[in-house]
Design a protein around this motif. Structure first.
Motif, mmCIF file in Angstrom:
data_model
loop_
_atom_site.group_PDB
_atom_site.id
_atom_site.type_symbol
_atom_site.label_atom_id
_atom_site.label_comp_id
_atom_site.label_asym_id
_atom_site.label_seq_id
_atom_site.Cartn_x
_atom_site.Cartn_y
_atom_site.Cartn_z
ATOM 1 N N LEU A 12 0.828 -1.098 -0.089
ATOM 2 C CA LEU A 12 -0.063 -0.017 -0.023
ATOM 3 C C LEU A 12 0.754 1.152 0.030
ATOM 4 O O LEU A 12 0.501 2.083 -0.677
ATOM 5 C CB LEU A 12 -1.234 -0.038 1.345
ATOM 6 N N THR A 13 2.127 1.218 0.913
ATOM 7 C CA THR A 13 2.843 2.290 0.759
ATOM 8 C C THR A 13 3.428 2.617 -0.376
ATOM 9 O O THR A 13 3.683 3.620 -0.955
ATOM 10 C CB THR A 13 3.781 2.203 1.855
ATOM 11 N N ALA A 14 3.974 1.708 -1.202
ATOM 12 C CA ALA A 14 4.757 1.751 -2.510
ATOM 13 C C ALA A 14 3.710 2.376 -3.529
ATOM 14 O O ALA A 14 4.078 2.781 -4.449
ATOM 15 C CB ALA A 14 5.092 0.211 -2.751
ATOM 16 N N TYR A 15 2.315 1.888 -3.452
ATOM 17 C CA TYR A 15 1.353 2.315 -4.191
ATOM 18 C C TYR A 15 1.120 3.648 -4.394
ATOM 19 O O TYR A 15 0.636 4.362 -5.173
ATOM 20 C CB TYR A 15 0.173 1.139 -4.085
ATOM 21 N N ARG A 16 0.720 4.372 -2.981
ATOM 22 C CA ARG A 16 0.330 5.578 -2.628
ATOM 23 C C ARG A 16 1.583 6.651 -2.491
ATOM 24 O O ARG A 16 1.110 7.729 -2.559
ATOM 25 C CB ARG A 16 -0.426 5.637 -1.138
ATOM 26 N N GLY A 17 2.654 6.060 -2.465
ATOM 27 C CA GLY A 17 3.756 6.924 -2.243
ATOM 28 C C GLY A 17 3.805 7.728 -0.806
ATOM 29 O O GLY A 17 3.581 7.269 -0.064
ATOM 30 N N ASN A 18 3.893 8.989 -1.087
ATOM 31 C CA ASN A 18 3.694 10.025 0.141
ATOM 32 C C ASN A 18 2.486 10.364 0.520
ATOM 33 O O ASN A 18 2.127 11.029 1.281
ATOM 34 C CB ASN A 18 4.798 11.186 -0.024
ATOM 35 N N GLU A 19 1.295 9.804 -0.383
ATOM 36 C CA GLU A 19 -0.061 10.302 -0.048
ATOM 37 C C GLU A 19 -0.678 9.207 1.178
ATOM 38 O O GLU A 19 -0.151 8.111 0.987
ATOM 39 C CB GLU A 19 -0.846 10.415 -1.232
ATOM 40 N N PRO A 20 -1.779 9.731 1.628
ATOM 41 C CA PRO A 20 -2.365 8.599 2.452
ATOM 42 C C PRO A 20 -3.107 7.576 1.761
ATOM 43 O O PRO A 20 -3.679 7.810 0.753
ATOM 44 C CB PRO A 20 -3.421 9.787 3.229
ATOM 45 N N VAL A 21 -3.099 6.589 2.394
ATOM 46 C CA VAL A 21 -3.784 5.277 1.926
ATOM 47 C C VAL A 21 -5.114 5.383 2.024
ATOM 48 O O VAL A 21 -5.816 5.945 3.155
ATOM 49 C CB VAL A 21 -3.453 4.002 2.699
ATOM 50 N N LYS A 22 -5.938 5.262 0.895
ATOM 51 C CA LYS A 22 -7.506 5.426 0.887
ATOM 52 C C LYS A 22 -8.224 4.051 1.193
ATOM 53 O O LYS A 22 -7.638 2.884 0.817
ATOM 54 C CB LYS A 22 -7.892 6.042 -0.356
ATOM 55 N N ALA A 23 -9.327 3.942 1.566
ATOM 56 C CA ALA A 23 -10.072 2.748 1.558
ATOM 57 C C ALA A 23 -10.331 2.088 0.208
ATOM 58 O O ALA A 23 -10.371 0.808 0.137
ATOM 59 C CB ALA A 23 -11.533 2.852 2.239
ATOM 60 N N ALA A 24 -10.473 2.841 -0.874
ATOM 61 C CA ALA A 24 -10.389 2.459 -2.136
ATOM 62 C C ALA A 24 -9.115 1.660 -2.569
ATOM 63 O O ALA A 24 -9.151 0.339 -3.201
ATOM 64 C CB ALA A 24 -10.693 3.416 -3.215
ATOM 65 N N ASP A 25 -8.000 2.112 -1.934
ATOM 66 C CA ASP A 25 -6.751 1.270 -2.219
ATOM 67 C C ASP A 25 -6.773 -0.146 -1.450
ATOM 68 O O ASP A 25 -6.236 -1.104 -2.137
ATOM 69 C CB ASP A 25 -5.535 2.069 -1.648
ATOM 70 N N LEU A 26 -7.164 -0.103 -0.453
ATOM 71 C CA LEU A 26 -7.440 -1.348 0.362
ATOM 72 C C LEU A 26 -8.299 -2.519 -0.671
ATOM 73 O O LEU A 26 -7.994 -3.568 -0.953
ATOM 74 C CB LEU A 26 -8.181 -1.432 1.651
ATOM 75 N N ASP A 27 -9.620 -1.974 -0.977
ATOM 76 C CA ASP A 27 -10.227 -2.893 -1.741
ATOM 77 C C ASP A 27 -9.540 -3.288 -3.125
ATOM 78 O O ASP A 27 -9.610 -4.495 -3.520
ATOM 79 C CB ASP A 27 -11.572 -1.993 -2.365
ATOM 80 N N LEU A 28 -8.846 -2.459 -3.791
ATOM 81 C CA LEU A 28 -8.377 -2.588 -4.976
ATOM 82 C C LEU A 28 -6.965 -3.606 -4.878
ATOM 83 O O LEU A 28 -6.496 -4.422 -5.453
ATOM 84 C CB LEU A 28 -7.449 -1.377 -5.645
#
Length: 162
Positions: A12-28
């Motif tokens: 998740l951290t690699a996917y979002r970089g410096n941005e906060p992780v969102k619920a949609a990221d978890l689902d994805l």
């Protein structure tokens, strides 16, 4: 499973970089652990609910469940049903879940679930299903046929006569 948790956080951290992780990221990006619905699968099979069993099977395979592990789980369910069926058939009186649990050495909750499902299964039917499951296991290991198709054929044996 801390190792898996660490891996999911890193992903998740690699996917979002410096941005906060969102619920949609978890689902994805994050899938549930494979065993989440395996007992729902055995319950659906026990009720001979082909549509639900098929749906759960597909979810399990998509989440990475090994087909051979699912065969083992279904075999366990059939053995449990067979043990309960044999105990009921050999004892002419109505036996409680607790008495069967004590007699068979199977947890009372498992026996209670089996007692709900057992009206759908004669001893002969259970032997047929176990034989069909054995055939499925061999085909999974010796053919190139997709597991989904092979399980579908096995599930179709569930809707036959008692």
């Amino acid at each position: 499973d801390f190792w898996q948790l660490k891996q999911e956080v890193a992903k998740l951290t690699a996917y979002r970089g410096n941005e906060p992780v969102k619920a949609a990221d978890l689902d994805l990006l994050v899938t549930g652990k494979v065993p989440n619905d395996v007992f729902a699968l055995t319950d659906a099979l026990g009720r001979r609910d082909l549509a639900t069993a098929n749906k759960i099977l597909l979810q399990q395979l998509e989440q990475g469940a090994r087909p051979e592990a699912l065969v083992g789980l279904i075999a366990w369910q059939l053995r449990t049903l067979a043990a309960v069926r044999e105990a009921l058939d050999s004892d002419n009186r109505n036996t409680s879940a607790q008495a069967l649990s004590d007699k068979l050495g199977i947890h009372k909750f498992v026996v209670s679930k089996a007692l709900q499902q057992i009206p759908y299964y004669s001893a002969d039917r259970l032997v047929l299903l176990y034989d069909s499951l054995s055939t499925l296991d061999v085909k999974l290991k010796t053919t190139q046929v997709e597991p989904k198709a092979l399980f579908g054929l096995f599930f179709s044996t569930l809707v036959g006569s008692r």
